[in-house]
Design an enzyme around this catalytic site. Sequence first.
Site, PDB file in Angstrom:
ATOM      1  N   CYS A  37      -2.652  -4.017 -14.178  1.00 18.96           N
ATOM      2  CA  CYS A  37      -3.240  -3.355 -14.888  1.00 18.96           C
ATOM      3  C   CYS A  37      -4.653  -3.521 -15.126  1.00 18.96           C
ATOM      4  CB  CYS A  37      -2.789  -3.335 -16.499  1.00 18.96           C
ATOM      5  SG  CYS A  37      -2.695  -5.157 -16.594  1.00 18.96           S
ATOM      6  N   ASP A  39      -5.962  -6.054 -16.155  1.00 18.04           N
ATOM      7  CA  ASP A  39      -6.524  -6.908 -17.658  1.00 18.04           C
ATOM      8  C   ASP A  39      -6.742  -8.227 -17.246  1.00 18.04           C
ATOM      9  OD1 ASP A  39      -5.851  -4.609 -18.707  1.00 18.04           O
ATOM     10  OD2 ASP A  39      -3.986  -5.263 -19.804  1.00 18.04           O
ATOM     11  N   CYS A  64      -4.236  -4.824 -23.171  1.00 18.65           N
ATOM     12  CA  CYS A  64      -3.414  -4.066 -23.839  1.00 18.65           C
ATOM     13  C   CYS A  64      -3.110  -4.918 -25.303  1.00 18.65           C
ATOM     14  CB  CYS A  64      -2.140  -3.821 -23.252  1.00 18.65           C
ATOM     15  SG  CYS A  64      -1.088  -5.248 -23.105  1.00 18.65           S
ATOM     16  N   CYS A 107       2.848  -9.080 -19.840  1.00 21.44           N
ATOM     17  CA  CYS A 107       1.470  -9.339 -20.622  1.00 21.44           C
ATOM     18  C   CYS A 107       1.774 -10.816 -21.272  1.00 21.44           C
ATOM     19  CB  CYS A 107       1.404  -8.434 -21.727  1.00 21.44           C
ATOM     20  SG  CYS A 107       1.655  -6.630 -21.226  1.00 21.44           S
TER      21      CYS A 107
HETATM   22  S1  FES Z   1      -0.628  -4.071 -19.759  1.00 23.46           S
HETATM   23 FE1  FES Z   1      -1.802  -5.358 -18.696  1.00 23.46          FE
HETATM   24  S2  FES Z   1      -1.672  -7.054 -19.772  1.00 23.46           S
HETATM   25 FE2  FES Z   1      -0.427  -5.732 -20.901  1.00 23.46          FE
END
Ligand code: FES
Lengths: 128, 175
Positions: A37, A39, A64, A107
Amino acid sequence: MAYSEKVLDHFANPRNVGSLDRGDQRVGTGMVGAPECGDVMKLQIQVNEETGVIEDAKFKTFGCGSAIASSSLATEWVKGKTVDEALEIRNVDIVNELSLPPVKIHCSVLAEDAIKAAIEDYRKKRSH
Amino acid sequence: MDAPDYFQFFGLEARLSIDLPDLENRFYRLSRQLHPDRHAQAAPSERERSLEASAILNDAYRTLRDPVARAEYLLKQQGFEQSKQAPAELLDEVFDLNLALEELRGGDVSVRSRLEAARERFLALLQETDAGLEGLFGAYDRSPAPAALGEIRAALNRRKYISNLVQQVESELNP
Ligand code: FES
């Protein structure tokens, strides 16, 4: 997807957002990311060098809601623990506490990895 | 029907560099063969099969046409899953970028130039990675070894990360 109440709470009132001085000998920085993602999460600990107890922890997460909640919870949990105790924290504990659904498990993995990375960084600094 | 091997479907060897015009010709030839109109008189079961095959053909073409998707496909076949590890050397960049984006959203327009500089940097990184990939593809095609795939896997992870970054900056600079 519905977030659990605890996630929403951490998301709305994240604990310990911020940063600690990277240059400080007592500070360990863990920077981790999730390729799926994109992140990123930065988690820092400040350790009492005598006792090995984590006295402060800060995080900043771009990701997220679950990632933010996981890292917020992680900083709460590591505070007051020794470095060794903090290494025991498992992502499943976070999953359970926050009632994360299966698609959000990665996550919480990010948060566990961030704790480990921060401790590793702290230890590396000390061994020099 | 299990999805067949995409390379075999096109009658190709599993290679990372492929001749695109040739692939296109094969695609058109197969599309014509599988076209529903040609099977209008056929039994329902056969019509269905040709329909399924057309769907696979389209997926296969989309996958093999794009070098990155093609490599991802071959890696997956060979058991190289996407790694869960983000490229460590890029994380600081990613973090700083996100910080700048946040400041920009907060109304600080002075970060615009920082973002533009970041975009240039990421685009250059992307080019560099692509050039590296091309070399790795060629090396693998000359002697297909699992070790080479590991390197490709790492390069593709990096590429994915960087292209996410580029997209993020782009959408922020030109909403
Ligand atoms: S969707 Fe990427 S860390 Fe939660």
